[in-house]
Design a protein around this motif. Structure first.
Motif, short mmCIF file in Angstrom:
data_model
loop_
_atom_site.label_atom_id
_atom_site.label_comp_id
_atom_site.label_asym_id
_atom_site.label_seq_id
_atom_site.Cartn_x
_atom_site.Cartn_y
_atom_site.Cartn_z
N GLY A 1 0.81 -1.22 0.00
CA GLY A 1 0.00 0.00 0.00
C GLY A 1 0.84 1.26 0.00
O GLY A 1 0.56 2.22 -0.73
N LEU A 2 1.91 1.28 0.81
CA LEU A 2 2.81 2.44 0.86
C LEU A 2 3.59 2.58 -0.44
O LEU A 2 3.83 3.69 -0.92
CB LEU A 2 3.77 2.31 2.04
CG LEU A 2 3.18 2.50 3.44
CD1 LEU A 2 4.17 2.07 4.50
CD2 LEU A 2 2.76 3.94 3.67
N SER A 3 3.99 1.44 -1.02
CA SER A 3 4.79 1.47 -2.25
C SER A 3 4.02 2.07 -3.41
O SER A 3 4.62 2.62 -4.34
CB SER A 3 5.26 0.06 -2.60
OG SER A 3 6.12 -0.44 -1.60
N LEU A 4 2.70 1.97 -3.38
CA LEU A 4 1.89 2.56 -4.44
C LEU A 4 2.03 4.08 -4.48
O LEU A 4 1.79 4.71 -5.51
CB LEU A 4 0.42 2.19 -4.25
CG LEU A 4 0.06 0.73 -4.55
CD1 LEU A 4 -1.36 0.43 -4.09
CD2 LEU A 4 0.21 0.42 -6.03
N TYR A 5 2.43 4.66 -3.34
CA TYR A 5 2.60 6.12 -3.26
C TYR A 5 4.06 6.54 -3.46
O TYR A 5 4.36 7.72 -3.45
CB TYR A 5 2.09 6.63 -1.91
CG TYR A 5 0.61 6.47 -1.75
CD1 TYR A 5 -0.27 7.50 -2.07
CD2 TYR A 5 0.07 5.27 -1.30
CE1 TYR A 5 -1.63 7.35 -1.94
CE2 TYR A 5 -1.30 5.10 -1.17
CZ TYR A 5 -2.14 6.14 -1.49
OH TYR A 5 -3.50 5.97 -1.37
#
Length: 450
Positions: A173-177
């Motif tokens: 989820g964080l990597s998507l940002y």
């Protein structure tokens, strides 16, 4: 005869047109290229192992290479989606729990179900390929404690699996940002993540949308204050996962979170509203910024003017006034004085000579302001020599004449030392600590009697 041929060749050479400088250079380059290619070809045929080395550097697309940037973003999104599909979903987790419960090994310890290694492997075979990584001897040994039958707790193992799945989900989820795809988040990236997370947190349902930007700023500052001590403007995703801040933030999913937990959680709505409310109350001229005079009323209003001067000298200000983001760093430092990041913030303000340590001059410079405040309040000023000796006794620095930041952190007395130097109320609390402890003991005794 040879001398006739030699003479004839020399006369022929004199009569032939001379080559230009450019022609000579071209001929030289041609010969160089010919000999270099022959050498390279011979070397290549001798050893071709270098061709097996994989490419390890890929240049990031430039700002004007829009197509390459879009391609990179799309490929990363596809990769992260594939990784997400490799994780256990709710149905698969329920099936895993069912299999563990079915293969539990008696006898139970109280109400806790246990499983031995043989049944553990059986469950691993039936649970499916996604679970295979969890059913190893290493993980079993890690969870094995003092059970006389050599078993592990089913609940502990299941919680371990749940935690791993949650960590991988959160990382994806964080990597998507992570726009750059370099394993870190910039301030704007984390702001977008938290902004889109707000609707999924029931404890924040009461927040008005007009307050969202202030809430996001409040939440993001805690991450950057503690996880970006060098102020690089970016945080590693690994560091975000390793700290407890995400746990605190996602704790707001609990609809029945107690009032006490909300008050101690920086990310809760009451906490964010408290901090922002304090800022508005300090802003007497309502210009959205805080002057030194306005900030002097912070907390109990007993911070010394000398310390406040240093705050406005070292921290980012706009025409001599502090904005909300800078105020948040100030609050986080003063509310968490035991933490290394907070001590680093305050130490920088106390280090007036920028030498990397505090000496007797630095301590005296700040304590004089405490003595002046004591006179204003009608108290007899305490001798600096006594306070200086107590500070050095508390900290026990490696160098008996200098106190470094690491000395403060190692002593576990950094919060007390900084309070003595910057806050009259903090110094008064330290001076009267024995009386306050005795008073607390008396109150406890009274409660026990009733």
């Amino acid at each position: 005869m040879d001398w006739k041929r030699s003479l004839r060749d020399r006369l022929a050479a004199r009569s032939a047109p001379k080559k230009s400088e450019q022609e000579l250079k071209d001929e030289e380059m041609e010969l160089f290229t010919k000999y270099y290619m022959e050498w390279k070809g011979g070397r290549k045929s001798g050893n071709t192992s270098y061709m097996n080395i994989p490419r390890f550097y890929y240049r990031l697309p430039a700002e004007d290479e829009v197509l390459l940037q879009k391609l990179r973003e799309e490929s990363r999104a596809v990769f992260l989606q594939r990784k997400s599909r490799e994780l256990l979903d709710n149905e698969e987790l329920q099936n895993l729990w069912f299999l563990l419960d079915k293969h539990q090994t008696s006898p139970m310890i109280g109400e806790e179900a246990m499983i031995n290694y043989e049944n553990f492997l059986k469950v691993g075979e039936k649970a499916g390929p996604k679970c295979k990584q969890f059913f190893t001897a290493k993980i079993f040994a890690k969870l094995l404690h003092n059970d006389p039958y050599g078993r592990i707790s089913i609940m502990q193992f299941f919680n371990y699996v749940m935690r791993k799945v949650w960590l991988h989900q959160t990382r994806i989820g964080l990597s998507l940002y992570d726009v750059a795809g370099q394993g870190y988040l910039r301030e704007s990236d984390l702001e977008n993540y938290i902004l889109e997370l707000i609707p999924t947190l029931p404890q924040l349902d009461g927040l008005e949308k007009s307050f969202y930007s202030f809430y996001v700023c409040t939440a993001v500052r805690k991450f950057f204050f503690f996880l970006d001590p060098l102020r690089t403007g970016k945080i590693k995703i690994q560091d975000i996962l390793a700290c407890s801040f995400l746990d605190d933030l996602l704790e707001l999913r609990d609809e029945e979170l107690s009032k006490e937990s909300q008050e101690t959680n920086w990310f809760s709505a009451p906490s964010a509203l408290r901090v922002y409310g304090q800022y508005l109350n300090l802003d007497k001229d309502h210009n959205g910024m805080l002057s030194k005079e306005e900030l002097s009323r912070y907390g109990t209003g007993t911070l010394t003017n000398v310390f406040l001067d240093r705050v406005f000298q070292e921290c980012l200000t706009y025409d001599g006034e502090m904005d909300y983001k800078t105020y948040l760093d100030f609050v986080l430092a003063l509310e968490n004085r035991k933490e290394p990041a907070a001590l680093q913030y305050i130490f920088k303000l106390l280090d007036i000579e920028n030498k990397g340590y505090l000496n007797v001059f630095s301590l005296n410079y700040f304590f004089r302001a405490i003595q002046e405040q004591m006179k204003i309040h009608g108290q007899e000023p305490v001798s600096f020599q006594d306070v200086k000796d107590e500070i050095f006794d508390m900290v026990k620095p490696k160098d008996p004449y200098k106190i470094s930041l690491q000395d403060l952190i190692n002593s576990s007395q950094g919060d007390t030392v900084t309070s003595i130097l910057i806050d009259l109320n903090g110094f008064w609390t330290y001076e009267n600590r024995e009386v306050l402890v005795a008073s607390d003991n008396d109150n406890t005794a009274d409660v026990d009697d009733t």
